[in-house]
Design an enzyme around this catalytic site. Structure first.
Site, PDB file in Angstrom:
ATOM      1  N   LYS A  29      49.748  29.825  36.638  1.00 28.28           N
ATOM      2  CA  LYS A  29      49.225  30.875  35.742  1.00 28.28           C
ATOM      3  C   LYS A  29      50.323  31.327  34.773  1.00 28.28           C
ATOM      4  O   LYS A  29      50.086  31.480  33.566  1.00 28.28           O
ATOM      5  CB  LYS A  29      48.709  32.054  36.580  1.00 28.28           C
ATOM      6  CG  LYS A  29      48.315  33.271  35.773  1.00 28.28           C
ATOM      7  CD  LYS A  29      47.191  32.979  34.794  1.00 28.28           C
ATOM      8  CE  LYS A  29      47.026  34.099  33.777  1.00 28.28           C
ATOM      9  NZ  LYS A  29      46.222  33.704  32.626  1.00 28.28           N
ATOM     10  N   LYS A  57      54.938  41.538  30.127  1.00 31.02           N
ATOM     11  CA  LYS A  57      54.978  41.537  31.598  1.00 31.02           C
ATOM     12  C   LYS A  57      54.961  40.101  32.129  1.00 31.02           C
ATOM     13  O   LYS A  57      55.762  39.728  32.979  1.00 31.02           O
ATOM     14  CB  LYS A  57      53.774  42.343  32.101  1.00 31.02           C
ATOM     15  CG  LYS A  57      53.605  42.484  33.579  1.00 31.02           C
ATOM     16  CD  LYS A  57      52.591  41.545  34.227  1.00 31.02           C
ATOM     17  CE  LYS A  57      51.170  41.635  33.805  1.00 31.02           C
ATOM     18  NZ  LYS A  57      50.231  40.761  34.510  1.00 31.02           N
TER      19      LYS A  57
HETATM   20  P1  NAP Z   1      43.903  46.546  32.541  1.00 31.71           P
HETATM   21  O1  NAP Z   1      42.709  46.662  31.682  1.00 31.71           O
HETATM   22  O2  NAP Z   1      45.185  47.195  32.130  1.00 31.71           O
HETATM   23  O3  NAP Z   1      43.506  47.076  34.013  1.00 31.71           O
HETATM   24  C1  NAP Z   1      44.490  47.199  35.015  1.00 31.71           C
HETATM   25  C2  NAP Z   1      43.847  47.632  36.323  1.00 31.71           C
HETATM   26  O4  NAP Z   1      44.906  47.824  37.299  1.00 31.71           O
HETATM   27  C3  NAP Z   1      43.082  48.972  36.244  1.00 31.71           C
HETATM   28  O5  NAP Z   1      42.032  48.930  37.165  1.00 31.71           O
HETATM   29  C4  NAP Z   1      44.177  49.957  36.669  1.00 31.71           C
HETATM   30  O6  NAP Z   1      43.664  51.170  37.165  1.00 31.71           O
HETATM   31  C5  NAP Z   1      44.823  49.163  37.791  1.00 31.71           C
HETATM   32  N1  NAP Z   1      46.171  49.664  38.094  1.00 31.71           N
HETATM   33  C6  NAP Z   1      47.244  49.686  37.264  1.00 31.71           C
HETATM   34  N2  NAP Z   1      48.317  50.187  37.906  1.00 31.71           N
HETATM   35  C7  NAP Z   1      47.901  50.521  39.157  1.00 31.71           C
HETATM   36  C8  NAP Z   1      48.537  51.082  40.298  1.00 31.71           C
HETATM   37  N3  NAP Z   1      49.843  51.405  40.277  1.00 31.71           N
HETATM   38  N4  NAP Z   1      47.799  51.271  41.409  1.00 31.71           N
HETATM   39  C9  NAP Z   1      46.498  50.923  41.448  1.00 31.71           C
HETATM   40  N5  NAP Z   1      45.830  50.368  40.404  1.00 31.71           N
HETATM   41  C10 NAP Z   1      46.526  50.177  39.274  1.00 31.71           C
HETATM   42  O7  NAP Z   1      44.284  45.017  32.812  1.00 31.71           O
HETATM   43  P2  NAP Z   1      43.343  43.735  32.698  1.00 31.71           P
HETATM   44  O8  NAP Z   1      43.390  43.221  31.295  1.00 31.71           O
HETATM   45  O9  NAP Z   1      42.042  43.986  33.375  1.00 31.71           O
HETATM   46  O10 NAP Z   1      44.214  42.688  33.550  1.00 31.71           O
HETATM   47  C11 NAP Z   1      44.180  42.681  34.981  1.00 31.71           C
HETATM   48  C12 NAP Z   1      45.048  41.501  35.429  1.00 31.71           C
HETATM   49  O11 NAP Z   1      44.490  40.283  34.920  1.00 31.71           O
HETATM   50  C13 NAP Z   1      46.501  41.569  34.940  1.00 31.71           C
HETATM   51  O12 NAP Z   1      47.354  41.057  35.927  1.00 31.71           O
HETATM   52  C14 NAP Z   1      46.470  40.669  33.714  1.00 31.71           C
HETATM   53  O13 NAP Z   1      47.734  40.102  33.437  1.00 31.71           O
HETATM   54  C15 NAP Z   1      45.462  39.614  34.144  1.00 31.71           C
HETATM   55  N6  NAP Z   1      44.743  38.936  33.063  1.00 31.71           N
HETATM   56  C16 NAP Z   1      44.290  39.636  31.970  1.00 31.71           C
HETATM   57  C17 NAP Z   1      43.624  38.961  30.969  1.00 31.71           C
HETATM   58  C18 NAP Z   1      43.123  39.676  29.738  1.00 31.71           C
HETATM   59  O14 NAP Z   1      42.787  38.988  28.762  1.00 31.71           O
HETATM   60  N7  NAP Z   1      43.053  40.999  29.711  1.00 31.71           N
HETATM   61  C19 NAP Z   1      43.385  37.579  31.065  1.00 31.71           C
HETATM   62  C20 NAP Z   1      43.811  36.909  32.211  1.00 31.71           C
HETATM   63  C21 NAP Z   1      44.493  37.603  33.210  1.00 31.71           C
HETATM   64  P3  NAP Z   1      43.387  52.398  36.126  1.00 31.71           P
HETATM   65  O15 NAP Z   1      42.038  52.118  35.522  1.00 31.71           O
HETATM   66  O16 NAP Z   1      43.409  53.589  36.974  1.00 31.71           O
HETATM   67  O17 NAP Z   1      44.505  52.373  35.103  1.00 31.71           O
END
Ligand code: NAP
Length: 297
Positions: free
Chosen positions: A174, A242
């Site tokens: 990844k 990150k």
């Molecule tokens: P996001 O929108 O920033 O959501 C992050 C999630 O993690 C939210 O539910 C947040 O809760 C939770 N979180 C953050 N810090 C936390 C903590 N200390 N304790 C508990 N929960 C916590 O991110 P995302 O885009 O959905 O991405 C999620 C993952 O998938 C990441 O690892 C990212 O690298 C990966 N990813 C993302 C994409 C993309 O295009 N966005 C594509 C592939 C993979 P709150 O709502 O309370 O903040």
């Protein structure tokens, strides 16, 4: 008719929410938890139960899935007395789909082994559009029998599903793919700013590059948003920073030089420093336009 497993879903951010919706729409019974509890409302409206902590979500469910931001988020939801692993039943399956480091994943694996919980590392390729459409790529490593039990769930969320090893292989793959995608944004930004300086029409230039030998699936996926200069985030510059840090740290641990990755990492600093950290990572071209003094009408 076989009974569907009951699922605990932890993390309802940009990716987790549409992924959990797909499982709910496919008939899985969900218990959901998110740090900010208000984000549970949409799924509760579809019949999901809400849990006040990751541990409470895990209690009594067959499969626990987390999709959270980063290493410290995974640590918070998976480990410790209130975490998913300590509260999951012996024999339950914990699947983490976040993009995190091999180092934290090894700690999660050790905790899972001690608790008698099976553990799959299953990060995803694709972004919010693919998550909503069930078109994610899923890279999975861990015990192969656990993968076989998880596969029907993965098929609800993804199209290209790969089982690639028994340990941390999915974490490395990844991060490898993400550094290539980040470097692609860097190349595309430079090409577009250069072309603008040469008087090219913006939309024509994007289309022609996308259809050239230098085009790629990620450039093609970004063609329309680039043409519209729509830099609302699917994946932010800060999130890309990150992933570059995770790759650079893991590579340093293994004495693997990543010179291009290290250089492009600096551009994410510049994005964050100029107030673009929450923009999509493809907004890098805007920063180059500023540096080049390119004025758009
Ligand atoms: P996001 O929108 O920033 O959501 C992050 C999630 O993690 C939210 O539910 C947040 O809760 C939770 N979180 C953050 N810090 C936390 C903590 N200390 N304790 C508990 N929960 C916590 O991110 P995302 O885009 O959905 O991405 C999620 C993952 O998938 C990441 O690892 C990212 O690298 C990966 N990813 C993302 C994409 C993309 O295009 N966005 C594509 C592939 C993979 P709150 O709502 O309370 O903040």
């Amino acid at each position: 008719m076989t009974t569907l497993p009951n699922i605990a879903w932890i993390g309802l951010g940009k990716m987790g929410l549409p992924m959990a919706h797909r499982l709910a729409d496919a008939g899985y019974k969900l218990t959901v938890h998110n740090r900010s509890m208000d984000k549970c409302a949409e799924l509760v409206a579809k019949g999901a139960k809400e849990a006040a902590s990751a541990g409470a979500a895990a209690t009594g469910n067959d499969i626990v899935i987390s999709m959270v931001a980063d290493d410290s988020a995974l640590e918070a939801v998976a480990l410790g007395n209130n975490g998913a692993i300590a509260n999951a039943a012996k024999g339950a399956l914990f699947i983490d789909m976040s993009t995190v480091s091999p180092a934290i994943s090894i700690r999660v694996a050790a905790a899972a082994a001690q608790a008698g919980v099976q553990y799959l590392r299953s990060p995803v390729n694709g972004s919010v559009i693919q998550a909503a459409a069930g078109g994610l790529g899923i890279l999975s490593s861990g015990p192969d029998d656990a993968f076989r039990s998880a596969k029907p769930l993965f098929e609800v969320m993804g199209g290209k599903i790969f089982y690639i090893g028994a340990d941390e292989q999915a974490r490395y793959l990844k991060l490898s793919i993400n550094i290539m995608i980040g470097i692609t944004a860097s190349m595309m930004g430079e090409a577009l700013a250069f072309g603008e300086a040469g008087g090219l029409d913006w939309a024509d230039m994007v289309d022609i590059i996308a259809s050239s030998a230098a085009g790629s699936p990620v450039i093609n996926y970004k063609t329309d948003t680039l043409k519209d200069r729509d830099f609302r985030p699917a994946f932010t510059a800060r999130q890309m920073a990150k992933d570059f840090d995770l790759a650079l740290t893991s590579a340093a641990d293994a004495n693997v030089p990543l010179p291009v990755t290290a250089l492009v990492r600096q551009q994410w600093n510049a994005m964050i420093g100029t107030g673009r950290g929450e923009a999509d990572f493809f907004a890098y071209v805007e920063l180059l336009e500023d540096l080049a003094g390119i004025k758009r009408s």
